[in-house]
Design an enzyme around this catalytic site. Structure first.
Site, PDB file in Angstrom:
ATOM      1  CG  ASP A  80      -1.982  -1.062   1.163  1.00  9.77           C
ATOM      2  OD1 ASP A  80      -2.261  -1.543   0.057  1.00  9.77           O
ATOM      3  OD2 ASP A  80      -2.517  -1.422   2.229  1.00  9.77           O
ATOM      4  CE  LYS A  81       0.420   8.228  -2.710  1.00  5.85           C
ATOM      5  NZ  LYS A  81      -0.470   9.102  -3.512  1.00  5.85           N
TER       6      LYS A  81
END
Length: 232
Positions: free
Chosen positions: A98-99
């Site tokens: 995930d970012k």
């Protein structure tokens, strides 16, 4: 196999890029312009821009991904991992991180190995260090390790170990979207830091934040052995 898959397996380009090459009339098979979705054999003569294609040397990279980088090869996405790496040859991320998360992500041009790693039924281990917004009790550890209902399904049982009052280590064998964050949320906790430190036999050890190293031949062979073992 379809020509898009073959070009990807050879490490030439992504399947999406292969489709663009074909649409632009840049690909020939046995002297004839290729068509979208065409089936080919490895023995066929395949040309891109009238140059014969051949298997590229395989590249295997372990990156300590910083927060804010998106694990996609889509160049139109701002802050994508390919733009961040700025690597001179074709590579792509294996899976996602995930970012808002940081840590280990593998990049390669080896489509065959990537597919083996991504097959969830193989139950490859991925290890994370997670910090929550407040202290948790033993019931949280027990609940997380037993399986949590998220996204309409119950997560596989996993290993969870306390590291301090609000930090734990978790070893998963699946990769649902935002799995750890969603699992923690079920118990009323928010994740403030999430770092992946291991994928199978590849660890984050010795890789500085934002930097990468090449994965050795022996490590790649061990990854292959693990994928074959889990397929038995």
């Amino acid at each position: 196999m379809r020509i898009n898959k073959l070009l990807s397996n050879l490490g030439i380009c992504s399947r999406k890029e292969a489709a663009r090459y074909i649409e632009d009339g840049r690909v020939k098979v046995n002297g004839i312009l290729s068509i979208p979705g065409q089936w080919v054999e490895e023995s066929d003569e395949i040309l891109i821009d009238d140059e014969p294609v051949s298997a590229r040397e395989k590249i295997y990279i372990a990156l300590n991904k910083p927060v804010g980088i998106t694990c996609t090869a889509e160049k139109t996405v701002k802050g994508n991992i390919i733009e961040y790496m700025n690597y001179p040859e074709y590579i792509f991320p294996v899976g996602r991180l995930d970012k808002p998360s940081q840590g280990l992500i593998i990049l390669t041009n080896d489509g065959v190995l990537a597919n083996k790693i991504l097959e969830s039924e193989n139950e490859h281990e991925k290890e994370y260090i997670v910090t929550l917004d407040r202290e948790f009790d033993e019931e949280f550890i027990k609940g997380m390790s037993s399986g949590v209902e998220i996204c309409g399904q119950v997560t596989r049982s996993c290993k969870v170990f306390r590291m301090d009052n609000n930090t734990f280590k978790i070893i998963l064998t699946q990769g649902l979207n935002k799995q750890i964050r969603r699992m923690s949320k079920v118990f009323g906790y928010n994740v403030v830091k999430l770092e992946r430190v291991r994928i199978m036999n590849i660890t984050l050890d010795g890789i500085e934040y934002g930097k990468y190293r090449f994965i050795s031949k022996n490590e790649v062979e061990e990854m292959l052995r693990l994928t074959e073992k889990n397929n038995l």
